[in-house]
Write a protein that holds these residues in place. Structure first.
Motif, PDB file in Angstrom:
ATOM      1  N   GLY A  20      -3.626  -2.556  -3.435  1.00  0.00           N
ATOM      2  CA  GLY A  20      -2.677  -1.476  -3.681  1.00  0.00           C
ATOM      3  C   GLY A  20      -2.548  -0.509  -2.535  1.00  0.00           C
ATOM      4  O   GLY A  20      -1.968   0.573  -2.699  1.00  0.00           O
ATOM      5  N   GLU A  21      -3.039  -0.890  -1.356  1.00  0.00           N
ATOM      6  CA  GLU A  21      -2.936  -0.035  -0.174  1.00  0.00           C
ATOM      7  C   GLU A  21      -1.673  -0.386   0.601  1.00  0.00           C
ATOM      8  O   GLU A  21      -1.317  -1.557   0.735  1.00  0.00           O
ATOM      9  CB  GLU A  21      -4.165  -0.241   0.720  1.00  0.00           C
ATOM     10  CG  GLU A  21      -5.475   0.120   0.019  1.00  0.00           C
ATOM     11  CD  GLU A  21      -6.690  -0.526   0.675  1.00  0.00           C
ATOM     12  OE1 GLU A  21      -7.816  -0.049   0.411  1.00  0.00           O
ATOM     13  OE2 GLU A  21      -6.525  -1.519   1.420  1.00  0.00           O
ATOM     14  N   LYS A  43       1.650  -6.924  -3.249  1.00  0.00           N
ATOM     15  CA  LYS A  43       2.393  -6.259  -4.312  1.00  0.00           C
ATOM     16  C   LYS A  43       3.641  -5.651  -3.676  1.00  0.00           C
ATOM     17  O   LYS A  43       3.531  -4.827  -2.758  1.00  0.00           O
ATOM     18  CB  LYS A  43       1.533  -5.180  -4.976  1.00  0.00           C
ATOM     19  CG  LYS A  43       0.110  -5.629  -5.338  1.00  0.00           C
ATOM     20  CD  LYS A  43       0.087  -6.691  -6.415  1.00  0.00           C
ATOM     21  CE  LYS A  43      -1.272  -7.354  -6.568  1.00  0.00           C
ATOM     22  NZ  LYS A  43      -2.389  -6.463  -6.889  1.00  0.00           N
ATOM     23  N   LEU A  63       2.452  -3.510  -0.329  1.00  0.00           N
ATOM     24  CA  LEU A  63       1.048  -3.168  -0.537  1.00  0.00           C
ATOM     25  C   LEU A  63       0.209  -4.438  -0.427  1.00  0.00           C
ATOM     26  O   LEU A  63       0.689  -5.540  -0.700  1.00  0.00           O
ATOM     27  CB  LEU A  63       0.828  -2.577  -1.936  1.00  0.00           C
ATOM     28  CG  LEU A  63       1.793  -1.503  -2.445  1.00  0.00           C
ATOM     29  CD1 LEU A  63       1.451  -1.168  -3.898  1.00  0.00           C
ATOM     30  CD2 LEU A  63       1.745  -0.266  -1.576  1.00  0.00           C
ATOM     31  N   GLY A  85      -1.135  -4.406 -10.723  1.00  0.00           N
ATOM     32  CA  GLY A  85       0.061  -4.822 -10.016  1.00  0.00           C
ATOM     33  C   GLY A  85       0.392  -6.279 -10.275  1.00  0.00           C
ATOM     34  O   GLY A  85      -0.401  -7.035 -10.854  1.00  0.00           O
ATOM     35  N   LYS A 134       2.442   5.462  -8.827  1.00  0.00           N
ATOM     36  CA  LYS A 134       1.233   5.848  -8.097  1.00  0.00           C
ATOM     37  C   LYS A 134       1.180   5.225  -6.708  1.00  0.00           C
ATOM     38  O   LYS A 134       0.776   5.876  -5.738  1.00  0.00           O
ATOM     39  CB  LYS A 134      -0.014   5.444  -8.890  1.00  0.00           C
ATOM     40  CG  LYS A 134      -1.328   5.773  -8.187  1.00  0.00           C
ATOM     41  CD  LYS A 134      -2.528   5.339  -9.014  1.00  0.00           C
ATOM     42  CE  LYS A 134      -3.839   5.633  -8.279  1.00  0.00           C
ATOM     43  NZ  LYS A 134      -5.021   5.176  -9.066  1.00  0.00           N
ATOM     44  N   HIS A 135       1.596   3.962  -6.582  1.00  0.00           N
ATOM     45  CA  HIS A 135       1.377   3.219  -5.345  1.00  0.00           C
ATOM     46  C   HIS A 135       2.603   3.138  -4.433  1.00  0.00           C
ATOM     47  O   HIS A 135       2.453   3.088  -3.207  1.00  0.00           O
ATOM     48  CB  HIS A 135       0.896   1.802  -5.668  1.00  0.00           C
ATOM     49  CG  HIS A 135      -0.493   1.762  -6.234  1.00  0.00           C
ATOM     50  ND1 HIS A 135      -0.736   1.847  -7.586  1.00  0.00           N
ATOM     51  CD2 HIS A 135      -1.700   1.656  -5.636  1.00  0.00           C
ATOM     52  CE1 HIS A 135      -2.034   1.788  -7.799  1.00  0.00           C
ATOM     53  NE2 HIS A 135      -2.643   1.672  -6.640  1.00  0.00           N
ATOM     54  N   TYR A 161       1.430   2.220 -12.388  1.00  0.00           N
ATOM     55  CA  TYR A 161       1.080   1.560 -11.135  1.00  0.00           C
ATOM     56  C   TYR A 161       2.167   1.791 -10.085  1.00  0.00           C
ATOM     57  O   TYR A 161       1.888   2.117  -8.925  1.00  0.00           O
ATOM     58  CB  TYR A 161       0.889   0.054 -11.362  1.00  0.00           C
ATOM     59  CG  TYR A 161       0.466  -0.684 -10.105  1.00  0.00           C
ATOM     60  CD1 TYR A 161      -0.874  -0.881  -9.804  1.00  0.00           C
ATOM     61  CD2 TYR A 161       1.415  -1.154  -9.194  1.00  0.00           C
ATOM     62  CE1 TYR A 161      -1.264  -1.532  -8.635  1.00  0.00           C
ATOM     63  CE2 TYR A 161       1.044  -1.795  -8.029  1.00  0.00           C
ATOM     64  CZ  TYR A 161      -0.301  -1.988  -7.757  1.00  0.00           C
ATOM     65  OH  TYR A 161      -0.672  -2.615  -6.596  1.00  0.00           O
TER      66      TYR A 161
END
Length: 390
Positions: free
Chosen positions: A355-356, A300, A351, A280, A337-338, A334
């Protein structure tokens, strides 16, 4: 790389997922305008209305009507939002508030120049869609107010003490690169191309610092580097977004040198801003790699990654750089997916470094109907061009 498959992926996400979300969830049927504070499922959790997000949604649905398909529901969505903004968004003297109550009473004074830029963009596209001279006139008036304020965008709301450290900010010249093209049907081809020369010079020769290979957010009034927190501030997303604006202008002017420079800056910014540990793109950085002062520096954000996807595709389309495809694949993987919510429509915006998801909202004070749909639209359009060439 299968450009046709990717084009279908971006188009399907835009028209089948994101656009219906805003069309069905955000419109205020009672007072007009839009709710932007929407939770994971699209339920309204706050009814304040932020003028630049209202304007962005007017622009988005007008743009789709003008450039994709003349769907009556898209035009009506844009028109009713435009009517709300026209009636409540400004003080009657061309000054656009920052936020309003649900029924249109002003909450925050017109300190933010971006309420103006997006209002101009919105009414230019809405005027084009409807043929309504009242909308185009409002767009022109607002554009003139932007030019009046460009040397001191915050006006009397500027907190800086005059004469001590006079800085100029990157955001306005950056956004003008895009705004001028969006309003070309009102401003005229000659004006847009003449102003493009000045804007390109300011972005590429003033805010871009070759000694660091980076664009900084603030410089001294004379264009020199300011070795301060503000002067060293780098926003990778801003820099990369600006580069696809610059490439659009340079393509119009047939300036291959500018396209190549923009392409180089995109790659330099990614090398500097990519999180090599978790993946990210960082939100904020320091040009000299000192500790950033923004506490959210390592988050991110959705818009950073979407703008990067646009820039990488445009750069590849114009230069054929294989390095762009390498980076596009990495950022694409990325991002999808995130940020994409696989359970509910629209995308997450915020995020942590790992990446959460930190905020499950789909819209709020800063995230609205803009970067996700515009990003998907721009990627879809560029991928289609690449498919035809392939």
């Amino acid at each position: 790389m299968d450009f046709q498959r990717l084009a279908i992926q971006y188009k399907t996400e835009l028209l089948g997922n994101v656009v219906p979300f805003w069309l069905n969830k955000s419109q205020d049927k009672e007072y007009g305008g839009y709710f932007s504070c929407l939770d994971k499922a699209g339920k309204v959790f706050d009814t304040d209305k932020f003028v630049w997000l209202q304007a962005r949604e007017v622009w988005l649905f007008s743009m789709l009507y003008n450039r994709v398909e003349q769907k009556p529901e898209w035009l009506e969505c844009a028109r009713q939002g435009g009517e709300f903004l026209k009636k409540y968004g400004h003080d009657g003297f061309g000054n656009w508030y920052f936020s309003l109550t649900t029924d249109g009473k002003p909450l925050i004074q017109p300190y933010n120049i971006f309420s103006y830029t997006f209002a101009a963009m919105a009414f230019a596209q809405l005027g084009l869609a409807t043929g309504n001279d009242e909308y185009t006139s409002l767009a022109r008036q607002t554009y003139d107010r932007i030019l009046e304020r460009q040397d001191n965008p915050k006006g009397r709301y500027n907190k800086a003490v005059p004469g001590t450290r006079n800085l100029k900010n990157f955001a306005l010249p950056m956004i003008m690169c895009n705004l001028n093209l969006e309003m070309e049907h009102l401003l005229g081809k000659e004006f847009v191309e003449e102003s493009a020369v000045t804007l390109i010079d300011e972005v590429m020769n003033v805010f871009y610092r070759p000694e660091y290979g980076l664009i900084v957010e603030n410089v001294n009034q004379n264009g020199s580097f300011s070795d301060t927190f503000d002067g060293r501030l780098v926003n990778p997303g801003h820099a990369i977004e600006a580069m696809w604006f610059i490439m659009d202008l340079a393509e119009r002017l047939d300036r291959r040198d500018v396209i190549d420079q923009a392409q180089t800056i995109i790659l330099q910014t990614l090398e500097h801003g990519w999180d090599k540990k978790f993946g990210g793109i960082f939100y904020f950085m320091d040009a000299k790699n000192h500790p950033p002062q923004q506490l959210e520096w390592d988050m991110k954000l959705w818009w950073v990654h979407l703008e990067t996807l646009i820039a990488l595709l445009k750069g590849y389309h114009l230069t054929g750089s294989e390095e762009n495809l390498h980076w596009f694949e990495k950022v694409h993987d990325y991002t999808w997916k995130h940020f994409k919510d696989t359970e509910s429509p629209e995308w997450f915006g915020y995020l942590n470094r790992r990446g959460e998801v930190t905020h499950s909202l789909k819209g709020g004070k800063w995230k609205g109907c803009f970067h996700v749909p515009r990003g998907l639209f721009q990627c879809w359009q560029t991928l289609e061009k690449m498919t035809w060439r392939q």
